[in-house]
Structure formats: structure tokens, C-alpha cells
Scaffold this motif. Structure first.
Motif, PDB file in Angstrom:
ATOM      1  N   CYS A  40       0.799  -1.231   0.000  1.00  0.00           N
ATOM      2  CA  CYS A  40       0.000   0.000   0.000  1.00  0.00           C
ATOM      3  C   CYS A  40       0.830   1.278   0.000  1.00  0.00           C
ATOM      4  O   CYS A  40       1.901   1.341   0.589  1.00  0.00           O
ATOM      5  N   LEU A  41       0.229   2.284  -0.616  1.00  0.00           N
ATOM      6  CA  LEU A  41       0.695   3.656  -0.526  1.00  0.00           C
ATOM      7  C   LEU A  41      -0.237   4.370   0.448  1.00  0.00           C
ATOM      8  O   LEU A  41      -1.462   4.266   0.330  1.00  0.00           O
ATOM      9  N   VAL A  42       0.340   5.080   1.414  1.00  0.00           N
ATOM     10  CA  VAL A  42      -0.443   5.763   2.440  1.00  0.00           C
ATOM     11  C   VAL A  42      -0.064   7.239   2.458  1.00  0.00           C
ATOM     12  O   VAL A  42       1.116   7.589   2.363  1.00  0.00           O
ATOM     13  N   PHE A  43      -1.063   8.106   2.610  1.00  0.00           N
ATOM     14  CA  PHE A  43      -0.858   9.548   2.742  1.00  0.00           C
ATOM     15  C   PHE A  43      -1.147   9.914   4.192  1.00  0.00           C
ATOM     16  O   PHE A  43      -2.215   9.585   4.713  1.00  0.00           O
ATOM     17  N   VAL A  44      -0.195  10.572   4.847  1.00  0.00           N
ATOM     18  CA  VAL A  44      -0.385  10.922   6.258  1.00  0.00           C
ATOM     19  C   VAL A  44      -0.183  12.416   6.458  1.00  0.00           C
ATOM     20  O   VAL A  44       0.666  13.032   5.820  1.00  0.00           O
ATOM     21  N   SER A  45      -0.974  12.977   7.368  1.00  0.00           N
ATOM     22  CA  SER A  45      -0.855  14.411   7.624  1.00  0.00           C
ATOM     23  C   SER A  45      -0.568  14.732   9.082  1.00  0.00           C
ATOM     24  O   SER A  45      -0.376  15.895   9.422  1.00  0.00           O
ATOM     25  N   ASP A  46      -0.530  13.704   9.939  1.00  0.00           N
ATOM     26  CA  ASP A  46      -0.199  13.968  11.344  1.00  0.00           C
ATOM     27  C   ASP A  46       0.579  12.792  11.924  1.00  0.00           C
ATOM     28  O   ASP A  46       0.707  11.734  11.298  1.00  0.00           O
ATOM     29  N   GLU A  47       1.101  12.972  13.109  1.00  0.00           N
ATOM     30  CA  GLU A  47       1.970  11.973  13.730  1.00  0.00           C
ATOM     31  C   GLU A  47       1.247  10.657  14.001  1.00  0.00           C
ATOM     32  O   GLU A  47       1.812   9.577  13.805  1.00  0.00           O
ATOM     33  N   ALA A  48      -0.009  10.716  14.432  1.00  0.00           N
ATOM     34  CA  ALA A  48      -0.763   9.491  14.720  1.00  0.00           C
ATOM     35  C   ALA A  48      -0.923   8.644  13.462  1.00  0.00           C
ATOM     36  O   ALA A  48      -0.731   7.417  13.493  1.00  0.00           O
ATOM     37  N   GLN A  49      -1.280   9.271  12.350  1.00  0.00           N
ATOM     38  CA  GLN A  49      -1.407   8.533  11.092  1.00  0.00           C
ATOM     39  C   GLN A  49      -0.061   7.957  10.662  1.00  0.00           C
ATOM     40  O   GLN A  49       0.018   6.822  10.185  1.00  0.00           O
ATOM     41  N   PHE A  50       0.986   8.750  10.828  1.00  0.00           N
ATOM     42  CA  PHE A  50       2.317   8.292  10.443  1.00  0.00           C
ATOM     43  C   PHE A  50       2.725   7.052  11.241  1.00  0.00           C
ATOM     44  O   PHE A  50       3.182   6.068  10.675  1.00  0.00           O
ATOM     45  N   ARG A  51       2.519   7.083  12.545  1.00  0.00           N
ATOM     46  CA  ARG A  51       2.874   5.930  13.379  1.00  0.00           C
ATOM     47  C   ARG A  51       2.022   4.714  13.039  1.00  0.00           C
ATOM     48  O   ARG A  51       2.513   3.585  13.043  1.00  0.00           O
ATOM     49  N   ALA A  52       0.759   4.913  12.715  1.00  0.00           N
ATOM     50  CA  ALA A  52      -0.107   3.795  12.307  1.00  0.00           C
ATOM     51  C   ALA A  52       0.381   3.188  10.993  1.00  0.00           C
ATOM     52  O   ALA A  52       0.391   1.960  10.828  1.00  0.00           O
ATOM     53  N   ALA A  53       0.801   4.027  10.047  1.00  0.00           N
ATOM     54  CA  ALA A  53       1.321   3.525   8.766  1.00  0.00           C
ATOM     55  C   ALA A  53       2.621   2.756   8.971  1.00  0.00           C
ATOM     56  O   ALA A  53       2.843   1.713   8.343  1.00  0.00           O
ATOM     57  N   LEU A  54       3.482   3.245   9.849  1.00  0.00           N
ATOM     58  CA  LEU A  54       4.714   2.518  10.168  1.00  0.00           C
ATOM     59  C   LEU A  54       4.404   1.167  10.795  1.00  0.00           C
ATOM     60  O   LEU A  54       4.991   0.145  10.428  1.00  0.00           O
ATOM     61  N   ALA A  55       3.474   1.143  11.745  1.00  0.00           N
ATOM     62  CA  ALA A  55       3.109  -0.101  12.421  1.00  0.00           C
ATOM     63  C   ALA A  55       2.524  -1.117  11.446  1.00  0.00           C
ATOM     64  O   ALA A  55       2.743  -2.327  11.586  1.00  0.00           O
ATOM     65  N   ALA A  56       1.809  -0.644  10.450  1.00  0.00           N
ATOM     66  CA  ALA A  56       1.217  -1.532   9.438  1.00  0.00           C
ATOM     67  C   ALA A  56       2.219  -1.942   8.368  1.00  0.00           C
ATOM     68  O   ALA A  56       1.903  -2.735   7.497  1.00  0.00           O
ATOM     69  N   GLN A  57       3.431  -1.405   8.434  1.00  0.00           N
ATOM     70  CA  GLN A  57       4.485  -1.664   7.457  1.00  0.00           C
ATOM     71  C   GLN A  57       4.052  -1.313   6.039  1.00  0.00           C
ATOM     72  O   GLN A  57       4.240  -2.084   5.092  1.00  0.00           O
ATOM     73  N   ALA A  58       3.448  -0.120   5.894  1.00  0.00           N
ATOM     74  CA  ALA A  58       3.025   0.353   4.578  1.00  0.00           C
ATOM     75  C   ALA A  58       4.212   0.352   3.619  1.00  0.00           C
ATOM     76  O   ALA A  58       5.336   0.681   4.005  1.00  0.00           O
ATOM     77  N   GLY A  59       3.949   0.006   2.370  1.00  0.00           N
ATOM     78  CA  GLY A  59       5.010  -0.035   1.367  1.00  0.00           C
ATOM     79  C   GLY A  59       5.616   1.313   1.082  1.00  0.00           C
ATOM     80  O   GLY A  59       6.817   1.435   0.847  1.00  0.00           O
TER      81      GLY A  59
END
Length: 197
Positions: A40-59
Motif C-alpha cells: 500500500c501507498l499511504v498519505f499521512v498528515s499527522d503523527e498518529a497517522q504516520f505511526r499507524a502507517a509505520l506499524a502496518a508496514q506500509a510499502g
């Protein structure tokens, strides 16, 4: 549509100010951070979203410069830094991950159940679905997608890359510009109450 990280960079050279990680990463879909996976490609705009994307191992993760310092040195994946995450999301999703366009994957590109006047001009890569009508001297631009049951009357024009969903009517001599999206049951150009010959 699958896309590699380096293709995104090539297609949008002004959009991303910096990239980190494996630019050969293959991205199969876009998803929110909480539903991401390595494809997946993920777009993040805040720290919480960023940490969630890292935890999910987004591509791959698209983020603003203020989040760049949070990227762990050993983090897998690809990181695109951009000044405008919303603009990046709009451009990239429309180009590569627009689900509305996926339904137009058909062979042949002009469905045999469509009527296309032989005097019409159909651009390269245009797709015309079953039941559509394209009148005389109508022009369908390159890569345009004409949905089921659409009517494009004579001398009308549909611009390059435009998507007409099912049952759109484009009247005689009307023009729809490039890269538009017109939703079902829309009428463009009708006679109106004051019509007189």
C-alpha cells in the motif's frame, strides 16, 4: 494499477521534495494508515497517522516535511516528502488508484454493443462501454472513458482523459473539457424552455 516508486517520481518530479528508501517498491493500492500493508501507498498528515502507517508496514508513505524527523533509520519501505500532502493525494490517486476508472478495463476498447458513427473521431486509448452512442463528427479525446448507455450527440466533444459515468448525455455541439469526471444521469446541453428555431 500497480506502480513503482520511481515511476511516481518520474511522473510528478515537482511534487516530491525528497525520497528515502527503496524506490523500486511496487505499490498495488492506496489505503488509509489503519488498513495498510506492504503493498500500500499511504498519505499521512499527522503523527498518529504516520505511526499507524509505520506499524502496518506500509510499502510507501507520503508525508510532510515536519514528520520527516520521525522516520526511523532502519524503517523499511519508501518515504515521499512533499510540501502539500493533499495535493499529492489528489494527483497520485487520480492517476494510479482511481477505482472509478478500473471498471473500464475491457477488450476490445470499443464494446461491440456500442454504436459509434463511422464519422466520429476516437482518440488513442479511449474506452467506450456497451450501449453507448457516439454520433457523427463527435470527438472523443485520447484516454477518455465513456460509460454504459452514454449518449454523445453529433459534433460534441469529450476531452482527453475525461470519465463519463453511465447514462451521461452530451448534447449536439457541446464540449466537455480534458480530465473531467461527469457522474451518472447528467445532461450537458438540453433544449430548455425557451428553445426556438
Amino acid at each position: 494499477m500497480d506502480v513503482r516508486g520511481d515511476q511516481l517520481l518520474a511522473d510528478f518530479p515537482q511534487l516530491f521534495t525528497k525520497t528515502l528508501g527503496n524506490s523500486q517498491a511496487l505499490l498495488r493500492r492506496a489505503a488509509p494508515a489503519e488498513r495498510a500493508d506492504p503493498d500500500c501507498l499511504v498519505f499521512v498528515s499527522d503523527e498518529a497517522q504516520f505511526r499507524a502507517a509505520l506499524a502496518a508496514q506500509a510499502g510507501a508513505i507520503v508525508l510532510s516535511p515536519n514528520l520527516e524527523a520521525l522516520i526511523p533509520p532502519e524503517a523499511p519501505g519508501l518515504f515521499f516528502v512533499t510540501q502539500n500532502v493533499k495535493l499529492a493525494m489528489a494527483l497520485v490517486l487520480q492517476r494510479y488508484f482511481d477505482e472509478a476508472r478500473n471498471k473500464f478495463c475491457q477488450e476490445p476498447a470499443i464494446d461491440p454493443r456500442a454504436f459509434v458513427d463511422p464519422r466520429a473521431q476516437i482518440g488513442e486509448g479511449a474506452v467506450i462501454a456497451a450501449g453507448a452512442f457516439v454520433g457523427a463528427r463527435a470527438v472523443i479525446g485520447r484516454g477518455a472513458l465513456i460509460g454504459p448507455g452514454c449518449v454523445i450527440e453529433e459534433d460534441a466533444r469529450v476531452g482527453e482523459g475525461t470519465l463519463l459515468h453511465a447514462l451521461v448525455f452530451v448534447g449536439r455541439r457541446c464540449e466537455v473539457g480534458a480530465r473531467c469526471e461527469i457522474h451518472p444521469h447528467t445532461t450537458i446541453g438540453s433544449d430548455g424552455y425557451g428553445f426556438a428555431q
